[in-house]
Enzyme design. Structure first.
Site, PDB file in Angstrom:
ATOM      1  N   HIS A 493      86.618  29.098  72.000  1.00 41.87           N
ATOM      2  CA  HIS A 493      86.397  28.508  70.678  1.00 41.87           C
ATOM      3  C   HIS A 493      84.924  28.133  70.490  1.00 41.87           C
ATOM      4  O   HIS A 493      84.285  28.524  69.502  1.00 41.87           O
ATOM      5  CB  HIS A 493      87.277  27.263  70.511  1.00 41.87           C
ATOM      6  CG  HIS A 493      87.010  26.489  69.260  1.00 41.87           C
ATOM      7  ND1 HIS A 493      87.817  26.562  68.147  1.00 41.87           N
ATOM      8  CD2 HIS A 493      86.021  25.606  68.930  1.00 41.87           C
ATOM      9  CE1 HIS A 493      87.337  25.784  67.194  1.00 41.87           C
ATOM     10  NE2 HIS A 493      86.246  25.186  67.651  1.00 41.87           N
ATOM     11  N   GLU A 494      84.390  27.367  71.416  1.00 43.99           N
ATOM     12  CA  GLU A 494      83.008  26.912  71.268  1.00 43.99           C
ATOM     13  C   GLU A 494      82.034  28.079  71.353  1.00 43.99           C
ATOM     14  O   GLU A 494      80.990  28.076  70.692  1.00 43.99           O
ATOM     15  CB  GLU A 494      82.681  25.850  72.318  1.00 43.99           C
ATOM     16  CG  GLU A 494      83.482  24.568  72.172  1.00 43.99           C
ATOM     17  CD  GLU A 494      83.328  23.901  70.811  1.00 43.99           C
ATOM     18  OE1 GLU A 494      82.275  24.103  70.167  1.00 43.99           O
ATOM     19  OE2 GLU A 494      84.255  23.185  70.381  1.00 43.99           O
ATOM     20  N   HIS A 497      81.342  29.575  68.006  1.00 48.20           N
ATOM     21  CA  HIS A 497      80.240  28.982  67.232  1.00 48.20           C
ATOM     22  C   HIS A 497      78.910  29.621  67.628  1.00 48.20           C
ATOM     23  O   HIS A 497      78.064  29.920  66.778  1.00 48.20           O
ATOM     24  CB  HIS A 497      80.174  27.479  67.481  1.00 48.20           C
ATOM     25  CG  HIS A 497      81.243  26.676  66.820  1.00 48.20           C
ATOM     26  ND1 HIS A 497      81.453  26.701  65.455  1.00 48.20           N
ATOM     27  CD2 HIS A 497      82.144  25.787  67.329  1.00 48.20           C
ATOM     28  CE1 HIS A 497      82.447  25.874  65.155  1.00 48.20           C
ATOM     29  NE2 HIS A 497      82.885  25.315  66.268  1.00 48.20           N
ATOM     30  N   HIS A 500      78.583  33.021  66.170  1.00 46.87           N
ATOM     31  CA  HIS A 500      78.267  32.901  64.740  1.00 46.87           C
ATOM     32  C   HIS A 500      76.758  32.724  64.558  1.00 46.87           C
ATOM     33  O   HIS A 500      76.131  33.374  63.705  1.00 46.87           O
ATOM     34  CB  HIS A 500      79.035  31.713  64.156  1.00 46.87           C
ATOM     35  CG  HIS A 500      79.066  31.671  62.661  1.00 46.87           C
ATOM     36  ND1 HIS A 500      79.587  30.595  61.968  1.00 46.87           N
ATOM     37  CD2 HIS A 500      78.648  32.541  61.710  1.00 46.87           C
ATOM     38  CE1 HIS A 500      79.487  30.819  60.675  1.00 46.87           C
ATOM     39  NE2 HIS A 500      78.921  31.994  60.494  1.00 46.87           N
TER      40      HIS A 500
END
Length: 708
Positions: A493-494, A497, A500
């Site tokens: 998940h992290e 980021h 992105h």
């Protein structure tokens, strides 16, 4: 912490000051003010940071930024995008670089000495933001450009940047009368102090621990025993074992310890962080923050703080956010009732003689998982090596986004545990990725991503510097760090980021990378979780830490069969926090006792007694250590609605999650766009339609509403 912090979100008043010579003198030779040098377009000089240098450096950098604003407003030429908006984009670079250090020391390296600096400087930083966002001369120039017919001649990205500046200045109070501006400024400064104190109280409670006896270690997996001993060793408690009052330490103990009395003790310590009635109790701070937020919202022309916060989010209104949460809440708690009944049946069969309590939930959920799916998640852990999972993230992002990673030695880091990797694509440098995986005293709990520097092309090619931060327990020398399936999911998940940020392809920093709406920013990160359970990742990287054998297909099949198990619990504990957050900020101008409000509203919602909020109000750092997620914790669910829908697009594609055309479309329409295009339009460009809730409900195993 990312660039454009103050221009993007500060809300206060004042006029720009001229450069104070005493600030410049005080900061003379301060290494934190020096331009970043070295390879890759310059890197942070972490090895030069001294806590004593923060105050003079911040004061000098703020003064320099205000002088840059003075130069913009003193320009006698008619306002244009280039001489005003572009000039703002190029201002504050020294402060932005400095804020990288400040944010890292606050989150990763917090000491009593640094906390003293925070207590003094955070209110000053809030006041500084006011002096920019409510500078009347500056806003007049922005407004003139925004209302000019020449705006149509700007590029689409320039128009988006202009809209963001204009909207944020108005939302910060740029159109208020002087008295209202002054009051908003005072509110912001006062709240900044409360935010700092809240965070420090929470950190203090998270630095406490419970010592375990030998009896408390009975039945624990060897890896958890090792973690408990490692936690103690880090605190120089030789020969002892402890559970630190953080989620990464507490949750595994609650999941695997058969010692019910100690589970209760550990659980109560954890859920009462910030709520102990002593010096670190946060309830009075919360009550003050809520009153100030609603006062500010009313001054700015909004009914409540929630209405102000959501105006420029994807949801637009609290009512839309509440409608989504309520649609999911009912099936979530219905599933909890089914799961609790299964747990209670096991307790009764074992002649336990007690009703399931919150400190029992994780432990008996695992027993139900074992009984229903023949899956013991502790059997999975030997295949979950942290380093192998890092390799898996790199490989998957290479397959989907074309990234390649190579370790870099010799760059400055703020702690010996940090490693740095260069990221390239098709042989071209993209950025750097810093990894800070381990827990330590002075590091806040949880996991997160920081952007040290945002990609831009405005002043030459400036590449991305990002970091991921976790709280895994460092193993003994030479031994691999084994993590849970849930922690592996969080790791992906992290990293989403970071991906992105690394995919960013914008001209202006304000709209680059992860500088997007709060209820959109979690979407790319949640999407990246879907690559962990793919067969390619499991077979290549989930190998036994002793034998090197890949995870057995039979175990993979069990994981897949159980992928919707416990969704009732996960959804309910999260949604309880999100709903209370929204209800607190919709309550209006009333005196609130946080504990009583939480208790009463959860009762009205029908909160299952066997579950507690994921973040109880007195420890809700997302909401009360700053404005970032206030009235915005719903964002994870909103983003997951997008995530589930986009994930189904990959599942429908011939190549699944590694389908090249679908991956390229994701890069082109979403991952590279940042905030240069409205998020609604980004999603439509990828999916060809608006988002639907059906995929979210299917992903969680909940009934799909008609027409969804």
């Amino acid at each position: 912490m990312q660039r454009r912090t103050f221009l993007a979100s500060a809300a206060a008043t004042g006029v720009a000051a001229t450069l104070n010579p005493s600030f410049a003198m005080a900061a003379d030779g301060n290494p934190m003010l020096a331009k970043w040098t070295g390879p890759y377009g310059g890197v942070p000089a972490f090895d030069k940071v001294k806590v004593a240098d923060f105050k003079p450096a911040l004061e000098a950098a703020m003064a320099k930024n205000l002088a840059e604003i003075d130069a913009i407003t003193a320009n006698t030429a008619a306002p244009t995008f280039d001489n005003t908006i572009a000039a703002l984009e190029d201002s504050g670079r020294t402060l932005s670089d400095l804020y990288c250090y400040y944010g890292i020391w606050g989150g990763n390296m917090s000491t009593p000495e640094f906390q003293t600096v925070e207590e003094e400087m955070d209110p000053k930083l809030a006041s500084f933001g006011d002096k920019i966002t409510q500078n009347a001369a500056l806003f007049k120039r922005i407004e003139t450009i925004y209302n000019s017919p020449d705006k149509a001649k700007l590029t689409s990205e320039q128009q988006r940047v202009l809209w963001i500046y204009y909207t944020n200045f108005v939302r910060a109070g740029a159109k208020l009368d002087p008295a209202a501006k002054a009051r908003v400024a005072a509110i912001n400064t006062e709240m900044a102090g409360y935010f700092t104190k809240f965070s420090q109280n929470l950190l203090a409670d998270e630095n406490t621990y419970i010592e375990l006896t030998q009896a408390d270690l009975v039945g624990l997996p060897d890896s958890l025993k090792g973690n408990a001993a490692s936690n103690a060793a880090q605190r120089k408690l030789a020969g002892k074992s402890i559970i630190v009052n953080t989620r990464s330490s507490v949750d595994p103990y609650l999941t695997y310890s058969p010692v019910r009395a100690t589970r209760e003790k550990v659980w109560k310590a954890f859920v009462n962080r910030g709520d102990g009635g002593g010096a670190t109790d946060n309830n009075a701070l919360i009550a003050k923050i809520l009153k100030l937020r609603v006062e500010r919202a009313k001054l700015l022309g909004f009914k409540t703080h929630a209405h102000w916060r959501l105006e420029n989010a994807m949801a637009k209104t609290p009512e839309r956010a509440m409608a989504l949460m309520e649609a999911v809440w009912t099936p979530a708690i219905a599933q909890v009732a089914i799961d609790v009944a299964a747990m209670q049946a096991i307790v009764d069969a074992e002649k336990g003689g007690f009703k399931i309590e919150p400190w029992d939930y994780r432990y008996y959920a695992e027993k139900v998982r074992k009984a229903k799916y023949d899956l013991d998640m502790n059997e999975v852990k030997p295949y979950m090596q942290l380093e192998k999972l890092r390799e898996a993230m790199f490989w998957a992002s290479g397959e989907v986004y074309g990234f390649q990673y190579s370790k870099v030695e010799g760059l400055p880091v703020y702690h010996e545990d940090i490693t740095v990797y260069e990221v390239t694509r098709a042989g071209k440098h993209v950025g750097l990725w810093y990894f800070d995986p381990y827990a330590r005293e002075g590091k806040r709990s949880g996991a997160w991503m920081n952007a040290y520097r945002t990609q831009e092309r405005f002043k030459g090619e400036i590449t991305t510097l990002v970091s991921n931060n976790s709280n895994f327990i460092k193993g003994a020398p030479g031994e691999p760090v084994l993590i849970s399936w849930d922690d592996a999911t969080t790791l992906f998940h992290e990293f989403g980021h970071a991906i992105h940020g690394l995919n960013a392809n914008a001209t202006y920093p304000t709209v680059s990378g992860t500088n997007v709406a709060r209820d959109y920013v979690e979407f790319p990160s949640q999407l990246n979780e879907h690559w962990l359970p793919t067969p390619q990742v499991l077979s290549k990287f989930c190998v036994h830490y002793k034998t090197g054998e890949p995870i057995p297909q039979a175990l993979v099949d069990k994981i897949k069969a159980a992928d919707k198990f416990n969704q009732g619990f996960a959804t309910t504990e999260y949604l309880a926090s999100a709903l209370i957050d929204m209800k607190l900020h919709l309550a209006g101008d009333v005196d609130i006792d946080p504990d009583k409000f939480e208790r009463d509203e959860l009762t009205k919602l029908g909160m299952p007694r066997e579950i507690v909020m994921r973040h109880r109000t007195p420890q809700f750092g997302h909401v009360f250590s700053g404005d970032g997620y206030s009235a915005g914790y719903y964002s994870y669910l909103w983003a997951d609605t997008l995530t589930a829908d986009v994930a189904e697009a990959f599942q429908e594609a011939p190549g699944g999650f590694y389908d090249k055309p679908t991956g390229q479309r994701l890069i082109d329409t979403i991952m590279s766009k940042g905030n240069s295009v409205d998020p609604v339009d980004q999603f439509k460009a990828f999916r060809g339609r608006d988002v639907k809730i059906g995929a979210l409900m299917r992903d969680r195993g909940f009934p799909v509403p008609p027409g969804a």
